[in-house]
Scaffold this motif. Structure first.
Motif, PDB file in Angstrom:
ATOM      1  N   ARG A  18       0.838  -1.218   0.000  1.00 40.77           N
ATOM      2  CA  ARG A  18       0.000   0.000   0.000  1.00 40.77           C
ATOM      3  C   ARG A  18       0.862   1.253   0.000  1.00 40.77           C
ATOM      4  O   ARG A  18       0.584   2.231  -0.674  1.00 40.77           O
ATOM      5  CB  ARG A  18      -0.961  -0.018   1.188  1.00 40.77           C
ATOM      6  CG  ARG A  18      -1.925   1.137   1.303  1.00 40.77           C
ATOM      7  CD  ARG A  18      -2.779   1.394   0.091  1.00 40.77           C
ATOM      8  NE  ARG A  18      -3.537   0.233  -0.349  1.00 40.77           N
ATOM      9  CZ  ARG A  18      -4.256   0.219  -1.480  1.00 40.77           C
ATOM     10  NH1 ARG A  18      -4.246   1.275  -2.298  1.00 40.77           N
ATOM     11  NH2 ARG A  18      -4.930  -0.842  -1.840  1.00 40.77           N
ATOM     12  N   HIS A  19       1.955   1.230   0.759  1.00 43.72           N
ATOM     13  CA  HIS A  19       2.866   2.389   0.763  1.00 43.72           C
ATOM     14  C   HIS A  19       3.442   2.612  -0.631  1.00 43.72           C
ATOM     15  O   HIS A  19       3.502   3.739  -1.126  1.00 43.72           O
ATOM     16  CB  HIS A  19       4.000   2.165   1.765  1.00 43.72           C
ATOM     17  CG  HIS A  19       3.581   2.301   3.201  1.00 43.72           C
ATOM     18  ND1 HIS A  19       2.931   3.418   3.677  1.00 43.72           N
ATOM     19  CD2 HIS A  19       3.710   1.457   4.249  1.00 43.72           C
ATOM     20  CE1 HIS A  19       2.677   3.259   4.984  1.00 43.72           C
ATOM     21  NE2 HIS A  19       3.139   2.063   5.350  1.00 43.72           N
ATOM     22  N   GLN A  20       3.833   1.503  -1.289  1.00 38.79           N
ATOM     23  CA  GLN A  20       4.414   1.641  -2.635  1.00 38.79           C
ATOM     24  C   GLN A  20       3.356   2.129  -3.625  1.00 38.79           C
ATOM     25  O   GLN A  20       3.660   2.950  -4.501  1.00 38.79           O
ATOM     26  CB  GLN A  20       4.988   0.301  -3.088  1.00 38.79           C
ATOM     27  CG  GLN A  20       6.256  -0.108  -2.342  1.00 38.79           C
ATOM     28  CD  GLN A  20       6.924  -1.310  -3.017  1.00 38.79           C
ATOM     29  OE1 GLN A  20       7.161  -1.304  -4.204  1.00 38.79           O
ATOM     30  NE2 GLN A  20       7.208  -2.333  -2.218  1.00 38.79           N
ATOM     31  N   LEU A  21       2.110   1.677  -3.465  1.00 38.39           N
ATOM     32  CA  LEU A  21       1.042   2.155  -4.355  1.00 38.39           C
ATOM     33  C   LEU A  21       0.847   3.648  -4.175  1.00 38.39           C
ATOM     34  O   LEU A  21       0.714   4.409  -5.132  1.00 38.39           O
ATOM     35  CB  LEU A  21      -0.285   1.440  -4.039  1.00 38.39           C
ATOM     36  CG  LEU A  21      -0.642   0.214  -4.848  1.00 38.39           C
ATOM     37  CD1 LEU A  21       0.310  -0.920  -4.616  1.00 38.39           C
ATOM     38  CD2 LEU A  21      -2.070  -0.186  -4.559  1.00 38.39           C
ATOM     39  N   ARG A  22       0.870   4.090  -2.918  1.00 39.16           N
ATOM     40  CA  ARG A  22       0.634   5.520  -2.631  1.00 39.16           C
ATOM     41  C   ARG A  22       1.730   6.363  -3.275  1.00 39.16           C
ATOM     42  O   ARG A  22       1.464   7.385  -3.902  1.00 39.16           O
ATOM     43  CB  ARG A  22       0.616   5.699  -1.109  1.00 39.16           C
ATOM     44  CG  ARG A  22       0.245   7.077  -0.616  1.00 39.16           C
ATOM     45  CD  ARG A  22      -0.014   7.045   0.888  1.00 39.16           C
ATOM     46  NE  ARG A  22       0.995   6.280   1.628  1.00 39.16           N
ATOM     47  CZ  ARG A  22       2.200   6.775   1.942  1.00 39.16           C
ATOM     48  NH1 ARG A  22       2.543   7.987   1.519  1.00 39.16           N
ATOM     49  NH2 ARG A  22       3.081   6.060   2.641  1.00 39.16           N
ATOM     50  N   LEU A  23       2.983   5.914  -3.174  1.00 38.01           N
ATOM     51  CA  LEU A  23       4.068   6.672  -3.810  1.00 38.01           C
ATOM     52  C   LEU A  23       3.926   6.613  -5.334  1.00 38.01           C
ATOM     53  O   LEU A  23       4.149   7.606  -6.029  1.00 38.01           O
ATOM     54  CB  LEU A  23       5.424   6.111  -3.380  1.00 38.01           C
ATOM     55  CG  LEU A  23       5.742   6.148  -1.880  1.00 38.01           C
ATOM     56  CD1 LEU A  23       7.139   5.593  -1.632  1.00 38.01           C
ATOM     57  CD2 LEU A  23       5.620   7.560  -1.314  1.00 38.01           C
ATOM     58  N   ALA A  24       3.502   5.479  -5.850  1.00 34.14           N
ATOM     59  CA  ALA A  24       3.362   5.325  -7.305  1.00 34.14           C
ATOM     60  C   ALA A  24       2.256   6.238  -7.840  1.00 34.14           C
ATOM     61  O   ALA A  24       2.367   6.800  -8.938  1.00 34.14           O
ATOM     62  CB  ALA A  24       3.057   3.873  -7.650  1.00 34.14           C
ATOM     63  N   GLU A  25       1.189   6.426  -7.067  1.00 36.67           N
ATOM     64  CA  GLU A  25       0.088   7.304  -7.519  1.00 36.67           C
ATOM     65  C   GLU A  25       0.614   8.707  -7.827  1.00 36.67           C
ATOM     66  O   GLU A  25       0.223   9.346  -8.794  1.00 36.67           O
ATOM     67  CB  GLU A  25      -1.016   7.359  -6.457  1.00 36.67           C
ATOM     68  CG  GLU A  25      -1.844   6.088  -6.368  1.00 36.67           C
ATOM     69  CD  GLU A  25      -2.762   6.069  -5.158  1.00 36.67           C
ATOM     70  OE1 GLU A  25      -2.760   7.041  -4.363  1.00 36.67           O
ATOM     71  OE2 GLU A  25      -3.516   5.074  -5.014  1.00 36.67           O
ATOM     72  N   HIS A  26       1.572   9.144  -7.030  1.00 34.47           N
ATOM     73  CA  HIS A  26       2.152  10.485  -7.247  1.00 34.47           C
ATOM     74  C   HIS A  26       2.915  10.536  -8.567  1.00 34.47           C
ATOM     75  O   HIS A  26       3.060  11.593  -9.185  1.00 34.47           O
ATOM     76  CB  HIS A  26       3.092  10.820  -6.086  1.00 34.47           C
ATOM     77  CG  HIS A  26       3.750  12.151  -6.211  1.00 34.47           C
ATOM     78  ND1 HIS A  26       3.043  13.350  -6.170  1.00 34.47           N
ATOM     79  CD2 HIS A  26       5.043  12.504  -6.420  1.00 34.47           C
ATOM     80  CE1 HIS A  26       3.877  14.368  -6.327  1.00 34.47           C
ATOM     81  NE2 HIS A  26       5.097  13.878  -6.479  1.00 34.47           N
ATOM     82  N   GLU A  27       3.389   9.365  -9.009  1.00 32.00           N
ATOM     83  CA  GLU A  27       4.163   9.276 -10.250  1.00 32.00           C
ATOM     84  C   GLU A  27       3.288   8.896 -11.449  1.00 32.00           C
ATOM     85  O   GLU A  27       3.810   8.643 -12.535  1.00 32.00           O
ATOM     86  CB  GLU A  27       5.268   8.215 -10.090  1.00 32.00           C
ATOM     87  CG  GLU A  27       6.527   8.735  -9.395  1.00 32.00           C
ATOM     88  CD  GLU A  27       7.342   9.624 -10.309  1.00 32.00           C
ATOM     89  OE1 GLU A  27       7.382  10.850 -10.052  1.00 32.00           O
ATOM     90  OE2 GLU A  27       7.890   9.120 -11.308  1.00 32.00           O
ATOM     91  N   MET A  28       1.974   8.789 -11.217  1.00 31.71           N
ATOM     92  CA  MET A  28       1.087   8.343 -12.322  1.00 31.71           C
ATOM     93  C   MET A  28      -0.024   9.372 -12.530  1.00 31.71           C
ATOM     94  O   MET A  28      -1.215   9.089 -12.346  1.00 31.71           O
ATOM     95  CB  MET A  28       0.542   6.943 -12.017  1.00 31.71           C
ATOM     96  CG  MET A  28       1.666   5.910 -11.838  1.00 31.71           C
ATOM     97  SD  MET A  28       1.109   4.194 -11.645  1.00 31.71           S
ATOM     98  CE  MET A  28       1.027   3.698 -13.384  1.00 31.71           C
ATOM     99  N   PRO A  29       0.333  10.587 -12.924  1.00 30.63           N
ATOM    100  CA  PRO A  29      -0.637  11.686 -13.008  1.00 30.63           C
ATOM    101  C   PRO A  29      -1.769  11.431 -14.008  1.00 30.63           C
ATOM    102  O   PRO A  29      -2.891  11.870 -13.801  1.00 30.63           O
ATOM    103  CB  PRO A  29       0.216  12.891 -13.431  1.00 30.63           C
ATOM    104  CG  PRO A  29       1.446  12.311 -14.042  1.00 30.63           C
ATOM    105  CD  PRO A  29       1.695  11.027 -13.331  1.00 30.63           C
ATOM    106  N   GLY A  30      -1.490  10.661 -15.037  1.00 27.95           N
ATOM    107  CA  GLY A  30      -2.549  10.393 -16.011  1.00 27.95           C
ATOM    108  C   GLY A  30      -3.674   9.600 -15.392  1.00 27.95           C
ATOM    109  O   GLY A  30      -4.864   9.944 -15.543  1.00 27.95           O
ATOM    110  N   LEU A  31      -3.317   8.546 -14.656  1.00 30.21           N
ATOM    111  CA  LEU A  31      -4.358   7.713 -14.022  1.00 30.21           C
ATOM    112  C   LEU A  31      -5.102   8.520 -12.963  1.00 30.21           C
ATOM    113  O   LEU A  31      -6.327   8.460 -12.856  1.00 30.21           O
ATOM    114  CB  LEU A  31      -3.731   6.462 -13.419  1.00 30.21           C
ATOM    115  CG  LEU A  31      -3.255   5.395 -14.401  1.00 30.21           C
ATOM    116  CD1 LEU A  31      -2.682   4.185 -13.658  1.00 30.21           C
ATOM    117  CD2 LEU A  31      -4.381   4.955 -15.338  1.00 30.21           C
TER     118      LEU A  31
END
Ligand SMILES: Nc1ncnc2c1ncn2[C@@H]1O[C@H](CO)C(=O)[C@H]1O
Length: 487
Positions: A18-31
């Motif tokens: 979940r922590h990695q998903l949260r950081l990844a969301e910041h890197e996935m602006p399109g989604l």
């Protein structure tokens, strides 16, 4: 309530995931922009998506975007080594669930599946009995496929074909071990219910395909008149293949080589087989590490590009004994064969970044008399050859950027997956626009994907004046290029 069905390596990894998903969301602006734009209207309400795509942190953000837009989802990975177990666990538990009471999405994926387990997992994304029980329906099935490489699409097509024949044929002598497993999976399914795949195929409204190899399979199937439902070729969105295939591999190839072998690339001779979008990124990455990069090609245009980009373009047969690192990215089969391996330097590295494992003749290597396999660590094997020399084969000839590393990084996957979500929305909300066939997304959506990723990189876009737009004959807001423009 019906307990959430799933099978992953270890649900207790969910918090880390979940922590990695949260950081990844910041890197996935399109989604994240699509969640903001469509989260209220939920255009995917009613969609039931069977997903077969590497179960990574990036894919977890894709899955939760599809759910945020109203879809129900089941997921499997499209490769036996590419799952990140913490991502799979996080998706099963879900943002609001617990390890004790998972409230996310049914995922059937773990790193290191056997081929039998892989096809069992792929079968599971088509069995929605738990969802039917939970909703009180007597039967429901997926109505969309989100595919990478085409294995899920293959299973539906073959299953329906064999049900119509009333039998699953025995494998031909030249069938691969993998296809024999597919036939065994379908034989079991046919015994359980003789019309299962026919019902699934009838329910499916379409498939969106992620990668070059899967797209090739779709065009072939359609050309043979066998395609059962419409398909959107996501790979050939410019904002997918000119980014993910090139800049993604530029990041994840060296990542995989470093995690697998820690070999110094500087000063070494690297041989890139194939100079398409993936080969271009692979060659650039290896050159960036100081390797002397040689390229081989069959296509004169790609070969000329490689030469003009400053690479020696040669034949693998002629130089095999001088190379330290081999990287295959052709999408073809039998590219690195046993006779090449027998001519390789001691401890030469053989790495594949094409979708399937037949670019390197693993079957030939495994049946080579006198060859001995030593596991150095998972997905890294030393093959001791009758020549007295060894070669190092990564991920058993499968995609090593996902097998030995974690695949492409989030930002570039955001481009690809924004196309995937837009393609799913297209098929689900505008079916009348997509009679059976293979399509690419319109350029206005391709440009939309690019626009969604500019701010994050500090891009200041210049705007056309109405006079300039008129002068080149395009709308001020685009699309800016003709459909056949090559970026
Ligand atoms: N981190 C990743 N997560 C999911 N899919 C990926 C990742 N890296 C690469 N891929 C996809 O893998 C296919 C090849 O199977 C591609 O074409 C990429 O879009």
């Amino acid at each position: 309530t019906t307990a959430l069905p799933y099978k992953v390596a270890d649900l207790s990894l969910a918090e880390a995931g979940r922590h990695q998903l949260r950081l990844a969301e910041h890197e996935m602006p399109g989604l994240m922009a699509l969640r903001a734009e469509f989260g209220a209207s939920k255009p995917l309400a009613g969609a039931r998506i069977a997903g077969s795509l590497h179960m990574t942190v990036q894919t977890a953000v894709l899955i939760e975007t599809l759910v945020a837009l109203g879809a129900q989802v089941r997921w499997a990975s499209c490769n036996i080594f590419s799952t990140q177990d913490e991502a799979a666990a996080a998706v099963v538990v879900g943002p609001g669930g617990t390890v004790e009471a998972p409230a996310g999405v049914p995922v059937y994926a773990w790193k290191g599946e056997s081929l039998e387990e892989y096809w069992w997992c792929t079968d599971r994304i088509f069995d929605w009995a738990a969802e039917a029980e939970a909703s009180g329906a007597d039967w429901i099935g997926p109505n969309l496929i989100l595919d990478d490489g085409g294995d899920a699409t293959l299973l539906v097509h073959r299953g329906r074909e064999f049900e119509a024949a009333g039998v699953v044929p025995e494998a031909t002598d030249d069938a691969s071990h993998e296809y024999r497993v597919v036939l065994d999976t379908l034989r079991g399914s046919l015994e359980l219910s003789p019309d299962r795949w026919t019902r699934v195929a009838a329910e499916l409204k379409g498939v969106t395909e992620e990668t070059t190899t899967g797209v090739h399979r779709l065009y072939e199937l359609h050309a043979q008149g066998g395609l059962l439902f419409p398909a959107i070729n996501v790979n050939d969105s410019v904002t997918k293949s000119k980014f993910d295939n090139k800049y993604g591999i530029r990041h994840s190839l060296p990542d995989g080589l470093n995690r697998a072998t820690d070999v110094l690339m500087g000063g070494k001779v690297a041989f890139v087989v194939g100079y398409g979008d993936v080969g271009k990124g692979a060659a650039e990455a290896l050159r960036g590490q100081g390797a002397r990069v040689i390229v081989s090609e069959v296509d004169p245009i790609c070969a000329l590009q490689a030469a003009m980009d400053g690479y020696q373009v040669a034949r693998l047969d002629d130089l095999v004994g001088e190379v330290d690192i081999f990287v295959t990215c052709t999408g073809n089969k039998d590219v690195v064969r046993v006779e090449h391996m027998l001519g390789m330097k001691h401890q030469a590295i053989v790495a594949n970044v094409g979708h399937f494992d037949n670019e390197i003749d693993m079957a030939g290597l495994e049946s080579l008399a006198g060859a001995e396999r030593v596991e150095i660590k998972p997905q890294v094997h030393e093959w001791r050859l009758p020549t007295g020399r060894s070669i190092l084969v990564l991920s058993e000839g499968r995609l090593m950027n996902l097998g030995n590393a974690t695949g492409h990084p989030s930002f570039v996957m955001s481009n690809s997956f924004t196309n995937q979500v837009l393609a799913q929305i297209e098929l689900w909300t505008r079916p009348e626009q997509y009679p059976v066939g293979v399509y690419v997304l319109p350029k206005r959506l391709d440009e939309k994907v690019a626009r969604l990723h500019l701010d994050a990189l500090g891009v200041a876009l210049t705007e056309l004046t109405p006079e300039q737009a008129a002068y080149i004959g395009v709308p001020v807001e685009g699309p800016y290029k003709v459909d056949h423009y090559r970026y």
